[in-house]
Design a protein around this motif. Structure first.
Motif, PDB file in Angstrom:
ATOM      1  N   GLN A   3       0.728  -1.276   0.057  1.00 61.57           N
ATOM      2  CA  GLN A   3      -0.116  -0.045  -0.135  1.00 61.57           C
ATOM      3  C   GLN A   3       0.782   1.259   0.052  1.00 61.57           C
ATOM      4  O   GLN A   3       1.964   1.375   0.458  1.00 61.57           O
ATOM      5  N   ALA A   4       0.343   2.243  -0.425  1.00 65.88           N
ATOM      6  CA  ALA A   4       0.951   3.697  -0.372  1.00 65.88           C
ATOM      7  C   ALA A   4       0.041   4.547  -0.418  1.00 65.88           C
ATOM      8  O   ALA A   4      -1.217   4.540  -0.661  1.00 65.88           O
ATOM      9  N   VAL A   5       0.357   5.848  -0.044  1.00 66.37           N
ATOM     10  CA  VAL A   5      -0.621   7.047   0.058  1.00 66.37           C
ATOM     11  C   VAL A   5      -0.499   8.018  -1.131  1.00 66.37           C
ATOM     12  O   VAL A   5       0.853   8.260  -1.274  1.00 66.37           O
ATOM     13  N   GLN A   6      -1.514   8.510  -1.648  1.00 61.02           N
ATOM     14  CA  GLN A   6      -1.361   9.494  -2.653  1.00 61.02           C
ATOM     15  C   GLN A   6      -1.141  10.663  -2.255  1.00 61.02           C
ATOM     16  O   GLN A   6      -1.104  11.171  -0.808  1.00 61.02           O
ATOM     17  N   PRO A  45       4.827   4.608   1.790  1.00 60.13           N
ATOM     18  CA  PRO A  45       5.284   5.470   1.006  1.00 60.13           C
ATOM     19  C   PRO A  45       4.230   6.396   0.316  1.00 60.13           C
ATOM     20  O   PRO A  45       3.215   6.188   0.235  1.00 60.13           O
ATOM     21  N   VAL A  46       5.045   7.364  -0.042  1.00 57.95           N
ATOM     22  CA  VAL A  46       3.942   8.561  -1.081  1.00 57.95           C
ATOM     23  C   VAL A  46       4.060   7.834  -2.374  1.00 57.95           C
ATOM     24  O   VAL A  46       5.150   7.687  -3.038  1.00 57.95           O
ATOM     25  N   ARG A  47       2.889   7.909  -3.200  1.00 62.00           N
ATOM     26  CA  ARG A  47       2.863   7.586  -4.487  1.00 62.00           C
ATOM     27  C   ARG A  47       2.266   8.700  -5.193  1.00 62.00           C
ATOM     28  O   ARG A  47       1.611   9.754  -4.720  1.00 62.00           O
ATOM     29  N   SER A  48       2.597   8.815  -6.511  1.00 67.00           N
ATOM     30  CA  SER A  48       1.990   9.835  -7.441  1.00 67.00           C
ATOM     31  C   SER A  48       0.688   9.168  -8.120  1.00 67.00           C
ATOM     32  O   SER A  48       0.606   7.916  -7.932  1.00 67.00           O
ATOM     33  N   LEU A  53       5.204   4.337  -6.904  1.00 68.73           N
ATOM     34  CA  LEU A  53       6.001   4.942  -5.730  1.00 68.73           C
ATOM     35  C   LEU A  53       6.933   6.327  -6.246  1.00 68.73           C
ATOM     36  O   LEU A  53       7.572   6.071  -7.441  1.00 68.73           O
ATOM     37  N   ARG A  54       6.558   7.067  -5.446  1.00 71.97           N
ATOM     38  CA  ARG A  54       7.221   8.570  -6.096  1.00 71.97           C
ATOM     39  C   ARG A  54       8.460   8.695  -5.620  1.00 71.97           C
ATOM     40  O   ARG A  54       8.867   8.257  -4.357  1.00 71.97           O
TER      41      ARG A  54
END
Length: 78
Positions: A3-6, A45-48, A53-54
């Motif tokens: 999972q990642a956060v936008q 992690p932050v994703r775009s 994965l950004r």
């Protein structure tokens, strides 16, 4: 991929005070930096919008991104 956060969701969490702990670390392949937020006991992690994965080329670029979101401090893991 885990999972990642936008970015948009992260900005909202910061504005609401729900996200307070942040971490910048090298990407797993050593190319660039990632920025993570702690949600509960998990670092996400932050994703775009386009990439899962950004990545940032430098720690200075991560700092500018974080400052733009209103982050006052973050940890750096080398």
């Amino acid at each position: 991929m885990r999972q990642a956060v936008q970015e948009d969701a992260l900005a909202l969490m910061i504005a609401q005070g729900a996200a307070r702990e942040f971490l910048a670390r090298r990407a797993t392949d050593g190319q660039g930096w990632t920025f993570c937020v702690r949600i509960g006991v998990t670092w996400l992690p932050v994703r775009s919008r386009r990439e899962p994965l950004r990545r940032w080329a430098s720690l200075t670029a991560v700092e500018r991104f974080a400052q733009g979101l209103g982050v006052r401090s973050f940890l750096v893991e080398l």
